[in-house]
Design an enzyme around this catalytic site. Sequence first.
Site, PDB file in Angstrom:
ATOM      1  N   ARG A   1       0.432  -8.597  13.797  1.00 22.00           N
ATOM      2  CA  ARG A   1      -0.255  -7.650  12.903  1.00 22.00           C
ATOM      3  C   ARG A   1      -1.098  -8.384  11.865  1.00 22.00           C
ATOM      4  NH1 ARG A   1       4.613  -5.137  10.778  1.00 22.00           N
ATOM      5  NH2 ARG A   1       3.367  -3.753   9.493  1.00 22.00           N
TER       6      ARG A   1
ATOM      7  N   ARG B   1      -9.163   0.920   8.734  1.00 27.65           N
ATOM      8  CA  ARG B   1      -8.670  -0.398   9.142  1.00 27.65           C
ATOM      9  C   ARG B   1      -9.654  -1.119  10.057  1.00 27.65           C
ATOM     10  NH1 ARG B   1      -2.762   0.523   8.685  1.00 27.65           N
ATOM     11  NH2 ARG B   1      -1.634  -1.362   9.242  1.00 27.65           N
TER      12      ARG B   1
ATOM     13  N   LYS C   1       0.843  -1.217   0.000  1.00 29.00           N
ATOM     14  CA  LYS C   1       0.000   0.000   0.000  1.00 29.00           C
ATOM     15  C   LYS C   1       0.873   1.260   0.000  1.00 29.00           C
ATOM     16  CE  LYS C   1      -2.068  -1.104   3.850  1.00 29.00           C
ATOM     17  NZ  LYS C   1      -1.319  -2.360   4.139  1.00 29.00           N
TER      18      LYS C   1
ATOM     19  N   ARG D   1      11.851  -1.226  11.018  1.00 28.65           N
ATOM     20  CA  ARG D   1      10.783  -0.867  11.965  1.00 28.65           C
ATOM     21  C   ARG D   1      10.649  -1.901  13.084  1.00 28.65           C
ATOM     22  NH1 ARG D   1       5.692   0.614   8.185  1.00 28.65           N
ATOM     23  NH2 ARG D   1       4.688  -0.464   9.919  1.00 28.65           N
TER      24      ARG D   1
HETATM   25  P1  ADP Z   1       1.678  -1.560   7.575  1.00 23.44           P
HETATM   26  O1  ADP Z   1       1.365  -0.911   6.284  1.00 23.44           O
HETATM   27  O2  ADP Z   1       2.979  -2.292   7.538  1.00 23.44           O
HETATM   28  O3  ADP Z   1       0.575  -2.391   8.133  1.00 23.44           O
HETATM   29  P2  ADP Z   1       1.269   1.021   8.798  1.00 23.44           P
HETATM   30  O4  ADP Z   1       2.411   1.939   8.655  1.00 23.44           O
HETATM   31  O5  ADP Z   1       0.067   1.216   7.946  1.00 23.44           O
HETATM   32  O6  ADP Z   1       1.880  -0.438   8.650  1.00 23.44           O
HETATM   33  O7  ADP Z   1       0.746   1.011  10.309  1.00 23.44           O
HETATM   34  C1  ADP Z   1       1.662   0.833  11.367  1.00 23.44           C
HETATM   35  C2  ADP Z   1       0.906   0.810  12.682  1.00 23.44           C
HETATM   36  O8  ADP Z   1       0.261   2.084  12.890  1.00 23.44           O
HETATM   37  C3  ADP Z   1      -0.213  -0.215  12.800  1.00 23.44           C
HETATM   38  O9  ADP Z   1       0.262  -1.516  13.171  1.00 23.44           O
HETATM   39  C4  ADP Z   1      -1.056   0.419  13.907  1.00 23.44           C
HETATM   40  O10 ADP Z   1      -0.425   0.288  15.176  1.00 23.44           O
HETATM   41  C5  ADP Z   1      -0.990   1.904  13.530  1.00 23.44           C
HETATM   42  N1  ADP Z   1      -2.047   2.262  12.574  1.00 23.44           N
HETATM   43  C6  ADP Z   1      -1.874   2.681  11.295  1.00 23.44           C
HETATM   44  N2  ADP Z   1      -3.052   2.935  10.706  1.00 23.44           N
HETATM   45  C7  ADP Z   1      -4.009   2.669  11.632  1.00 23.44           C
HETATM   46  C8  ADP Z   1      -5.430   2.716  11.622  1.00 23.44           C
HETATM   47  N3  ADP Z   1      -6.111   3.085  10.522  1.00 23.44           N
HETATM   48  N4  ADP Z   1      -6.084   2.379  12.771  1.00 23.44           N
HETATM   49  C9  ADP Z   1      -5.416   2.006  13.864  1.00 23.44           C
HETATM   50  N5  ADP Z   1      -4.077   1.926  13.946  1.00 23.44           N
HETATM   51  C10 ADP Z   1      -3.363   2.242  12.823  1.00 23.44           C
HETATM   52  P1  ADP Z   2       2.275  -1.865   3.165  1.00 29.50           P
HETATM   53  O1  ADP Z   2       2.241  -0.355   3.186  1.00 29.50           O
HETATM   54  O2  ADP Z   2       1.038  -2.452   2.540  1.00 29.50           O
HETATM   55  O3  ADP Z   2       2.583  -2.472   4.492  1.00 29.50           O
HETATM   56  P2  ADP Z   2       4.826  -1.559   1.756  1.00 29.50           P
HETATM   57  O4  ADP Z   2       4.566  -0.703   0.568  1.00 29.50           O
HETATM   58  O5  ADP Z   2       5.503  -0.945   2.910  1.00 29.50           O
HETATM   59  O6  ADP Z   2       3.465  -2.310   2.190  1.00 29.50           O
HETATM   60  O7  ADP Z   2       5.663  -2.813   1.239  1.00 29.50           O
HETATM   61  C1  ADP Z   2       6.080  -3.838   2.143  1.00 29.50           C
HETATM   62  C2  ADP Z   2       7.422  -4.411   1.654  1.00 29.50           C
HETATM   63  O8  ADP Z   2       7.224  -5.102   0.417  1.00 29.50           O
HETATM   64  C3  ADP Z   2       8.492  -3.354   1.382  1.00 29.50           C
HETATM   65  O9  ADP Z   2       9.748  -3.902   1.714  1.00 29.50           O
HETATM   66  C4  ADP Z   2       8.392  -3.128  -0.125  1.00 29.50           C
HETATM   67  O10 ADP Z   2       9.636  -2.704  -0.692  1.00 29.50           O
HETATM   68  C5  ADP Z   2       8.025  -4.527  -0.601  1.00 29.50           C
HETATM   69  N1  ADP Z   2       7.217  -4.524  -1.820  1.00 29.50           N
HETATM   70  C6  ADP Z   2       6.252  -3.626  -2.190  1.00 29.50           C
HETATM   71  N2  ADP Z   2       5.716  -3.967  -3.377  1.00 29.50           N
HETATM   72  C7  ADP Z   2       6.328  -5.121  -3.755  1.00 29.50           C
HETATM   73  C8  ADP Z   2       6.208  -5.985  -4.902  1.00 29.50           C
HETATM   74  N3  ADP Z   2       5.348  -5.716  -5.891  1.00 29.50           N
HETATM   75  N4  ADP Z   2       6.996  -7.087  -4.931  1.00 29.50           N
HETATM   76  C9  ADP Z   2       7.881  -7.353  -3.930  1.00 29.50           C
HETATM   77  N5  ADP Z   2       8.048  -6.580  -2.839  1.00 29.50           N
HETATM   78  C10 ADP Z   2       7.280  -5.481  -2.753  1.00 29.50           C
END
Ligand code: ADP
Ligand code: ADP
Length: 216
Positions: free
Chosen positions: A166, A87, A13, A155
């Site tokens: 998660r 979420r 995302k 992270r």
């Molecule tokens: P990822 O894309 O890897 O799931 P994010 O950066 O979107 O991680 O979110 C990291 C953390 O921030 C989540 O695990 C949660 O603790 C918090 N968070 C982010 N977005 C939300 C949301 N919409 N509602 C509640 N907590 C959130």
């Molecule tokens: P989210 O916000 O949904 O948690 P991220 O954009 O942070 O996801 O991506 C999670 C991990 O996967 C990062 O290390 C990113 O570089 C990798 N990634 C993103 N898109 C792809 C893809 N199409 N193929 C392989 N790895 C990817």
Amino acid sequence: MRLALFGPPGAGKGTQAKRLATAHDLAHLSTGDLFRAAIRDESDLGVRVASLLSAGELVPDDTTNAVVADRLETLGDQGFVLDGFPRTVAQAEWLMGHLAGAGKSLDAVVSLRVPEEDLVQRLSRRRTDAETGAIYHLDFNPPPSDLPPGRLVHRSDDQPEAIRHRLSVYERDTAPVEATLRAHVRYFEVDGTGALEDVQGRIEDAIAQDHGLAGI
Ligand code: ADP
Ligand code: ADP
């Protein structure tokens, strides 16, 4: 254009939201980034949410919705791409009501589909640039070799235990949001695997189906 990217942690995302924001002049609204910035600034919000983020727990809906409301307010009429919000079902309902109150709505939600085994692999090898927020993957999308090592962040919630937690929180609290979104918004499922530009192309094709990218 008002878009939301939906999908589990690691679906891509953030990566795709940044690409779409740059390509189509949209604001990128990531609740995770906003919380991490608050933690770095040691603001009241940051102090309240720090342990939740480390543990991979969701921040309470009221707090999260308030952060989004603030950010949307500053955007005015600019288009945006939401990343990591909504979420929970309560957040989705709040968002639709909030936008409707301003005579707006989401134009589309795009759900990125990625097999679970890939998610774990992606998250454990994810690294981010603390200064620019750029997202890397140690194997798939490695950081530039001249990036000062101190800037590359692993992270705390990308450690194995927090990743597992998660993904279970996603299944319990976030996966059910799909039904709410499908009931109210144009909802597209897109294959989130393969080259970054291919995934971006699939997202753009899906949205363009009956909207026209000119509107983005
Ligand atoms: P990822 O894309 O890897 O799931 P994010 O950066 O979107 O991680 O979110 C990291 C953390 O921030 C989540 O695990 C949660 O603790 C918090 N968070 C982010 N977005 C939300 C949301 N919409 N509602 C509640 N907590 C959130
Ligand atoms: P989210 O916000 O949904 O948690 P991220 O954009 O942070 O996801 O991506 C999670 C991990 O996967 C990062 O290390 C990113 O570089 C990798 N990634 C993103 N898109 C792809 C893809 N199409 N193929 C392989 N790895 C990817």
